[in-house]
Every structure is written in structure tokens, then in C-alpha cells.
Enzyme design. Sequence first.
Site, PDB file in Angstrom:
ATOM      1  N   GLY A  16      14.305 -32.761  27.088  1.00  0.00           N
ATOM      2  CA  GLY A  16      14.056 -31.786  28.142  1.00  0.00           C
ATOM      3  C   GLY A  16      15.286 -31.560  29.012  1.00  0.00           C
ATOM      4  CG  ASP A  39      10.978 -34.544  23.828  1.00  0.00           C
ATOM      5  OD1 ASP A  39      10.002 -33.849  23.493  1.00  0.00           O
ATOM      6  OD2 ASP A  39      11.562 -34.407  24.915  1.00  0.00           O
ATOM      7  CB  ILE A  40       6.640 -33.853  20.889  1.00  0.00           C
ATOM      8  CG1 ILE A  40       6.687 -33.108  22.221  1.00  0.00           C
ATOM      9  CG2 ILE A  40       5.669 -35.025  20.952  1.00  0.00           C
ATOM     10  CD1 ILE A  40       5.373 -32.450  22.610  1.00  0.00           C
ATOM     11  CB  ILE A  55       3.945 -39.347  25.960  1.00  0.00           C
ATOM     12  CG1 ILE A  55       4.067 -40.435  26.992  1.00  0.00           C
ATOM     13  CG2 ILE A  55       3.063 -38.240  26.449  1.00  0.00           C
ATOM     14  CD1 ILE A  55       5.076 -41.468  26.662  1.00  0.00           C
ATOM     15  CE1 TYR A 144       5.460 -31.919  36.841  1.00  0.00           C
ATOM     16  CE2 TYR A 144       5.793 -30.725  38.901  1.00  0.00           C
ATOM     17  CZ  TYR A 144       6.271 -31.561  37.915  1.00  0.00           C
ATOM     18  OH  TYR A 144       7.555 -32.039  37.994  1.00  0.00           O
ATOM     19  CE  LYS A 148       5.868 -35.408  37.423  1.00  0.00           C
ATOM     20  NZ  LYS A 148       6.491 -36.371  36.500  1.00  0.00           N
TER      21      LYS A 148
END
Length: 320
Positions: A16, A39-40, A55, A144, A148
Site C-alpha cells: 500500500g 499483502d493480497i 490478513i 473505518y 481504528k
Amino acid sequence: MADTNKEIILVTGATGQIGTVLTEALRDHYGIDHVLATDIKKPEVDAGRFEMLDILNTQRIKEVVQDNGITTVYHLAAILSASGEWNPQKTWNVNMNGLMSILELGRDTSVTKIFFPSSIAVFGLSTPRVHTPQDTVMTPTTVYGISKEAGELWCNYYHQRFGLDVRSVRYPGIISYQSMPGGGTTDYAVDIFHQAILQGQYTCFLKADTRLPMMYMDDSIRATLELMAAPSDKIKIRTAYNLSAMSFTPAELAASIKKHIPDFKITYEPDARQAIADSWTESIDDQAARKDWGWKHAFDLDAMTLEMLTQLKKKYNHGE
Ligand code: NAD
Ligand code: AKB
């Protein structure tokens, strides 16, 4: 300072925007064989050890950690604020269950230290907007931001309950030339530089006077490395530290770009991301980070603009 020879690092979300640059910095610092990127999404450039890893695949994460003797995880994998609103359940699943799998590694594997990036997205409409304090009202409006905020509390819980050395900062919007952002509300502040060089104009999805906290990538990487290298007793906050460098509006960023590209033009067509930006705060009080582990930013708006334009001009002129 940490004993850099002993740390074996796993990075999630490594391809990312932040992961691309942080992985390189970790490899420079700890040695290329000490860092496993996952990562994917495959990296654009093959620069070291990489493994495809979802993940949500808890079993595979454990195997990777055990097979490689991982001691430290930089857990960056997440779905960001704007993309997250397209599929709230998936965003909650990736952001929350992904973090829980990583925290659990600290209980039953060789992992002893974890970095979790939080965000200014934890703040909301009832949070004080200017110089937002470290400890304050948290009313995030996006899935999101909710993930968080909950993530910060879980990090604190694992530290208090199990003694896990988990550390976190609330990054502002990050601006980089090396990598593109992946679906956030602050993405305009990266796109604008590419369009200024390529088209001489930019249509911004936020209003001209939307002020948000931002940070140049160099500063965010240095903050991350410094936080992780600080002696454990200096880390007094185990939710997440406020972190600040600069705050500006799209109009102020455009004015800074115009100092170098006088004909640059900006227009405004606010979309759904405006409501997200309006729910966040304008500027951040990060005295705790400065006092506890010596945080100090280097880049202000004009220094960042000069560096972004210089680097991107080089990149495009060389046809990369
Ligand atoms: P990004 O969207 O560019 O990168 C996230 C990466 O996570 C992507 O490469 C994506 O492929 C990966 N990912 C998504 N789902 C996954 C899954 N199921 N399994 C494994 N990987 C998966 O985001 P970024 O800007 O690099 O942000 C990194 C971290 O920093 C995130 O946790 C983000 O919330 C946080 N953060 C970023 C900013 C910013 O401005 N960039 C600000 C605050 C916080
Ligand atoms: C986003 O806009 O979602 C991110 C962030 C500030 O967390 N850049």
C-alpha cells in the site's frame, strides 16, 4: 535503541501507500533478510522477501510467523475511510478481525512487538476541531474510524492485560511521491501533484476551505521508526499518540503549487468524501508524542510541495 540484529519483521499491507515506503526503510535499517513483506496485492517492484497473505487467514498468518521466527509486526493492512463506506461489514471484518489476529500473535507466538497505525479518522463531529487534544471525545462517523478507535482500545487492552509491547500513532493524511494512496479522504493531496505536473489543473473532491491535518511521508516513516525504537518506559500512551506536522486547505495547497507552476488551476466538485472530511478535525495537539519520545516534524507545506514537485518531475521526465 532496539537491538536491530535480533528483530525479524513482518509487514502486513506492505504494497500500500505507506507499506511500500516503510518496508524499504525497514529493510535499509534492519537488513533486507530481516523483513518479510506481505499483502493480497503483489509489489510493483521485486525488492525483497514477499509473500501473498490475506490478513483474514489466521491459520496462515501463524504459520508464516512460526516459519520465519517473526518478533515484530507492522500491521498496515486495512480498508481506508472512503473505500470503507462502500462495504461497511467487509471493512469492519478486515480492519477489526485482522488486528485481533495480529494481537493474538503476541500471546502464543514469538511476536513481542507490534505497530498499529491509527488515524485522525477516530475523531468526529463532537471532537474539539482545533488543536484536538490527545484525550478527548471520540465520535467517529465512518466504519473505518470506528474500527481504528476500537483498535486503539484493543491495543491498550493487550498491553495492560498481557504486557504486549504494542505501539500506535494517529497518522494524519500522508503525502508521498513514491506510492499512490488507496481510497482515503485525504487522497486529493497526493493526486493534485500528479495532475499539476501532467495536466496543469486539478478538480478537487473537497471544498476549497476544508482544513485537514497532513504529513509528508518522510516524516511519517521517521515517526514510526522513532516510536518503535524508543525505550519501552518512554511509551506512556498505549492507545495511540496524536501526531502532527501541518494543516492546510485545498486552496492553500494550490497556492503553494502555484509558486512553482504559476498557471496551475484548481476547481472544486465536492463529493461524498466532503462529509467525511467535515467530520474530522482541523489541527492536532501532539505535545505528548513530542514530550514522551521526542517527536519533531521536519516538513511544512512549502517544503513538502517543493519536494513533491521535484521528485515527481524527475519521475515523469524519466518516463517511469
Ligand atoms: P493502502 O490502502 O494504500 O494500503 C493498505 C494495504 O492493505 C493495501 O495494499 C491492501 O492490498 C492491503 N489489504 C487490504 N485488505 C487486505 C487483506 N484482507 N489482507 C492483507 N492485506 C490487505 O493504505 P495506506 O495508506 O498504506 O495505509 C496503511 C495503514 O496506515 C492503514 O492501516 C491505514 O489505516 C493507516 N493510515 C494511513 C493514512 C494515510 O494517509 N495513508 C492515514 C492514517 C492511517
Ligand atoms: C484516509 O483519508 O482515510 C486516510 C486517513 C487519514 O486515515 N488517509
